[in-house]
Design a protein around this motif. Structure first.
Motif, PDB file in Angstrom:
ATOM      1  N   UNK A   1       0.893  -1.029   0.036  1.00 18.25           N
ATOM      2  CA  UNK A   1      -0.143   0.284  -0.086  1.00 18.25           C
ATOM      3  C   UNK A   1       0.800   1.491   0.130  1.00 18.25           C
ATOM      4  N   UNK A   2       0.549   2.240  -0.892  1.00 12.02           N
ATOM      5  CA  UNK A   2       1.280   3.173  -0.555  1.00 12.02           C
ATOM      6  C   UNK A   2       0.458   4.542  -0.867  1.00 12.02           C
ATOM      7  N   UNK A   3       0.297   6.079   0.185  1.00 17.45           N
ATOM      8  CA  UNK A   3       0.008   6.451   0.101  1.00 17.45           C
ATOM      9  C   UNK A   3       0.180   8.028  -0.632  1.00 17.45           C
ATOM     10  N   UNK A   4      -0.546   8.823  -1.491  1.00 16.29           N
ATOM     11  CA  UNK A   4       0.536  10.144  -1.863  1.00 16.29           C
ATOM     12  C   UNK A   4       0.852  11.471  -0.683  1.00 16.29           C
ATOM     13  N   UNK A   5       1.876  10.673   0.058  1.00 14.68           N
ATOM     14  CA  UNK A   5       2.674  12.158   0.635  1.00 14.68           C
ATOM     15  C   UNK A   5       2.800  13.357   0.360  1.00 14.68           C
ATOM     16  N   UNK A   6       2.554  13.830  -0.751  1.00  8.72           N
ATOM     17  CA  UNK A   6       3.264  14.623  -1.866  1.00  8.72           C
ATOM     18  C   UNK A   6       2.002  16.469  -1.621  1.00  8.72           C
ATOM     19  N   UNK A   7       1.254  16.229  -0.463  1.00 10.90           N
ATOM     20  CA  UNK A   7       0.213  16.940  -0.050  1.00 10.90           C
ATOM     21  C   UNK A   7       0.562  17.857   1.293  1.00 10.90           C
ATOM     22  N   UNK A   8       0.747  19.010   1.623  1.00 10.51           N
ATOM     23  CA  UNK A   8       1.246  19.157   3.125  1.00 10.51           C
ATOM     24  C   UNK A   8      -0.245  20.394   2.801  1.00 10.51           C
ATOM     25  N   UNK A   9      -0.514  21.107   4.278  1.00 13.48           N
ATOM     26  CA  UNK A   9      -1.740  21.901   4.540  1.00 13.48           C
ATOM     27  C   UNK A   9      -1.036  22.408   5.847  1.00 13.48           C
ATOM     28  N   UNK A  10      -1.084  24.096   5.540  1.00 14.51           N
ATOM     29  CA  UNK A  10      -1.008  24.908   6.541  1.00 14.51           C
ATOM     30  C   UNK A  10      -2.060  25.467   7.408  1.00 14.51           C
ATOM     31  N   UNK A  11      -1.942  26.135   8.026  1.00 19.99           N
ATOM     32  CA  UNK A  11      -3.280  27.021   9.079  1.00 19.99           C
ATOM     33  C   UNK A  11      -2.840  28.638   8.841  1.00 19.99           C
ATOM     34  N   UNK A  12      -3.739  29.893   8.428  1.00 15.84           N
ATOM     35  CA  UNK A  12      -3.080  30.798   8.605  1.00 15.84           C
ATOM     36  C   UNK A  12      -4.079  31.479  10.096  1.00 15.84           C
ATOM     37  N   UNK A  13      -3.615  32.260  10.557  1.00 16.89           N
ATOM     38  CA  UNK A  13      -4.625  32.823  11.831  1.00 16.89           C
ATOM     39  C   UNK A  13      -4.731  34.143  11.399  1.00 16.89           C
ATOM     40  N   UNK A  14      -5.041  34.948  11.635  1.00 13.51           N
ATOM     41  CA  UNK A  14      -5.047  36.989  11.425  1.00 13.51           C
ATOM     42  C   UNK A  14      -6.021  37.232  12.339  1.00 13.51           C
ATOM     43  N   UNK A  15      -5.496  38.139  12.895  1.00 20.01           N
ATOM     44  CA  UNK A  15      -6.568  38.855  14.268  1.00 20.01           C
ATOM     45  C   UNK A  15      -7.690  40.357  12.688  1.00 20.01           C
ATOM     46  N   UNK A  16      -8.870  40.346  13.293  1.00 17.77           N
ATOM     47  CA  UNK A  16      -9.465  41.447  13.277  1.00 17.77           C
ATOM     48  C   UNK A  16      -8.122  42.782  12.519  1.00 17.77           C
ATOM     49  N   UNK A  17      -7.435  43.619  13.147  1.00 10.84           N
ATOM     50  CA  UNK A  17      -6.588  44.388  12.966  1.00 10.84           C
ATOM     51  C   UNK A  17      -5.445  43.804  12.149  1.00 10.84           C
ATOM     52  N   UNK A  18      -5.301  43.289  11.510  1.00 10.93           N
ATOM     53  CA  UNK A  18      -4.459  42.554  10.241  1.00 10.93           C
ATOM     54  C   UNK A  18      -5.270  42.207   8.906  1.00 10.93           C
ATOM     55  N   UNK A  19      -6.531  41.808   9.919  1.00  8.04           N
ATOM     56  CA  UNK A  19      -7.525  42.085   7.888  1.00  8.04           C
ATOM     57  C   UNK A  19      -8.052  43.185   7.436  1.00  8.04           C
TER      58      UNK A  19
END
Length: 712
Positions: free
Chosen positions: A580-598
């Motif tokens: 069994x192989x999986x495609x581990x070429x995908x990654x994910x990030x989380x971006x969190x910006x506060x109200x002042x940034x927006x």
């Protein structure tokens, strides 16, 4: 399995964990429940090298490390315990079974066998290391064992084609008891001859102890295939014990110990019998791909489990092993699991057989709180992982609804068969593998498998972590939830239909922490207080901060997030098998910006504006090009170039995955200033990747959080 009293009292472990554990176990005890715990932590060398510490189950150093760790545990916890080398599991594509070392002792920790070599020396002259049994005394030794059992034995001399200097003797020696199915079996010990022609008196040319390499294809018919094998080599002497029930095996071990006086202690190997009447404590060390796995003895509650996890951490460090890897700047887990098992003191008192409604509540609660599935495991999550959730496996929501309704309506009483036959087929991955499930019932009540009827529930979405405090906190959380769900008022009545949210928002660190915080708050209101610090530390370690930018009150944070990797089709591997192989070429990030940034800033990624919405965004990207993989025509998106602008100061630029960089965080990139040679045309062209190049990235679909760069 019958087990003994706790080897540690809760009062021996100070702090809030011990207090909460005592309260959880008090509630369980008040309902007549003694919940036992088991664990399967894994360790690796400080500097792991070679395939045996990445993908292969065995290699040149793993058994040596296992023996060192076993000796250290003997010294610290079970002095005088008996160590046996046993054949372990055999998998397709592997020639021999994997090995397993077993440390065996009595229930109260006393030695199973009084080995004379481990007795205190009476004088300085006795402190010299004894020599191994010499080959010229081997047959006398074997005849002495036979005489003590009341039989004349007939040692057969064999050759080892892999080591001609080794001397091997095989002694057909069996023990049987008549049964209803086989009333004609002889009673007690029996010795037999093995009339084998001289050209055939040779071990099979395979690795492993002599007892696993006997030419049994030429064994006489009608004789039980139980053979005591003695091997004398330049490395010492080894006895391979015949497969025997517990009591005859103990009798044989006592005789061997007595007869070995004056010589070094022999290495022992053989097949360990099932301890159905629960007279032993057993700790195992087994070969597993990339790691050394430790099978903890049965723990009589959280205090025992905590003791063993801490002891294992200290013993591992003493022999050059640890529960994490250092990969460049990043600290990772071992790559192996640390599965947590629930059971009972015996099959007769198993808490799950007679409480089907409680069991269903546990299953529903785990499904409704994805943090329990995703926070404590490794980077491989989702349907193709080793521990898919109920709603990621083979079962439909309708089948789960029907199953849970049926089980919770069962009356109290022993319902092990109906529980197993209902759940075992639903707790499986999408290929039907019942072992690959977040909550596995493989060892609950499955008569089709030799080790399948132990009354155990295995939680597999837990990884070995670098801090024993973290591991102890997870086990405590599990025990607290078991106690909390004893109250019918606390039991969920249905599963949660997460839909697309499960693999969207629930893969982001903020959602996982919020969900776990809700669990901790729920327990605190019920008087089962778990401090958040160890769980927050796990969260920080699991989801490292890749960028923290703050200016004039505007703030942006980027963390590593989870990404369920898709399963690829079976791929041929060496040996003619598939893997069994999986495609581990995908990654994910989380971006969190506060109200002042927006309100004051804008954010560009690779020259295109990122739609931050309410300030919480997931970002999926292709990290690398692998073979095989899904969508091989899609290029990797690295390097990721972020530009923050909008304030009075110059834009801030950061880059992840720049060519030649080994950094795992976003690195700052200097912004050319007026007067720089590059800015005035006297040098290389400016990097046009920072310039606006296309329309903004498309926002995620309605109701979702993750932007997929592959969609352009």
């Amino acid at each position: 399995m019958v087990v003994t009293e706790s080897i540690r009292h809760a009062s021996a472990d100070a702090g809030w964990m011990a207090v909460t554990a005592a309260e959880a176990e008090r509630r369980l005890s008040a309902k007549g429940i003694q919940l036992t715990l088991g664990g399967e932590p894994t360790v690796v060398p400080v500097e792991p090298e070679g395939a045996e510490w990445s993908v292969a189950a065995d290699g040149p150093t793993k058994l040596r490390y296992a023996r060192r760790l076993a000796a250290e545990l003997q010294r610290r916890v079970w002095p005088g315990s008996t160590l046996m080398y046993c054949p372990g599991k055999r998998y397709d594509g592997e020639v021999n079974p994997r090995w397993a070392l077993r440390l065996i002792t009595g229930l109260d920790g006393t030695p199973l066998v009084p080995w004379p070599q481990q007795a205190p020396a009476s004088s300085p002259a006795d402190q010299a290391a004894p020599l191994p049994l010499p080959a010229k005394r081997a047959e006398d030794f074997l005849h002495g064992i036979g005489k003590a059992l009341g039989h004349e034995v007939h040692p057969l001399r064999l050759k080892d084609p892999l080591d001609p200097s080794s001397k091997i003797w095989a002694v057909p020696l069996s023990h049987s008891t008549p049964t209803e199915e086989e009333p004609d079996l002889p009673e007690g010990w029996q010795a037999a001859r093995w009339p084998l022609a001289k050209p055939l008196r040779e071990l099979l040319p395979a690795s492993g102890p002599a007892g696993l390499r006997l030419p049994l294809q030429h064994f006489p018919e009608g004789v039980l295939r139980q053979v005591l094998t003695l091997e004398v080599s330049r490395n010492g002497w080894n006895l391979f014990l015949p497969p025997l029930p517990r009591q005859p095996l103990e009798q044989l071990l006592h005789l061997i110990a007595e007869a070995s006086a004056g010589w070094s202690q022999p290495e022992l190997s053989g097949v360990l019998p099932s301890d159905l009447d629960g007279c032993w404590n057993v700790l195992g060390l087994t070969a597993d791909p990339g790691v050394l796995e430790v099978n903890l003895p049965v723990c009589h509650g959280w205090a025992d489990y905590n003791f063993w996890i801490r002891t294992l951490s200290e013993a591992s460090e003493a022999v050059g092993l640890r529960s994490w890897k250092q990969l460049g700047e990043r600290q990772e887990g071992t790559g192996g699991g640390n599965h947590l098992l629930w059971g009972g003191p015996s099959l007769e008192t198993n808490p799950f057989f007679s409480r089907p409604a409680w069991l269903v509540a546990i299953l529903r609660f785990w499904q409704r709180h994805p943090s329990l599935s995703y926070l404590f495991g490794n980077s491989s999550v989702g349907p193709a992982s080793q521990a898919p959730r109920l709603d990621e496996g083979s079962a439909s929501s309708l089948d789960l609804l029907l199953a849970h309704r049926a089980i919770e309506s069962l009356p109290e009483g022993d319902q092990r068969i109906l529980i197993s036959e209902t759940l075992r087929h639903l707790h499986a991955d999408r290929s039907g593998n019942t072992h690959r499930s977040e909550i596995s019932f493989d060892k609950f009540w499955n008569p089709a498998w030799a080790a399948g009827c132990q009354g155990l529930i295995e939680f597999r979405a837990i990884e070995t972590l670098p801090d024993p405090d973290w591991t102890a906190a997870i086990a405590l959380l599990w025990s607290a939830l078991a106690a909390h769900l004893l109250d019918p008022a606390h039991r969920p009545s249905r599963l949660e239909p997460f839909g697309e949210r499960l693999h969207d928002a629930m893969q982001l660190p903020q959602a996982i922490w919020s969900d776990l915080q809700a669990v901790l708050d729920l327990l605190a209101r019920d008087g089962l207080v778990l401090e958040p610090e160890p769980f927050r530390a796990i969260w920080e370690w699991r989801f490292p901060l890749l960028l923290k930018w703050e200016q004039e009150g505007a703030r942006l944070e980027i963390r590593r997030a989870l990404e369920p990797w898709p399963l690829l089709c079976d791929t041929p591997v060496q040996g003619g098998n598939t893997s069994r192989f999986v495609d581990s070429s995908l990654q994910r990030l989380e971006l969190k910006a506060n109200t002042a940034f927006l309100q004051s800033c804008s954010l560009r990624l690779n020259g295109r504006e990122l739609p931050l919405g309410d300030g919480w965004l997931g970002l999926r990207y292709r990290h690398s090009r692998l073979y095989p993989s899904l969508h091989p025509c899609v290029d990797p998106h690295l390097p990721l170039r972020l530009e923050i602008s909008g304030l009075a100061s110059a834009p801030a630029r950061f880059e992840l995955g720049a060519e030649g960089s080994e950094r795992i965080t976003f690195e700052p990139v200097a912004v050319p200033q007026a007067g720089d040679s590059a800015a005035e045309g006297d040098g290389p062209e400016p990097n046009h990747d920072w310039s606006p190049q296309a329309p903004p990235w498309p926002a995620p679909s309605a109701g979702l959080r993750t932007l997929d760069l592959r969609l352009g």
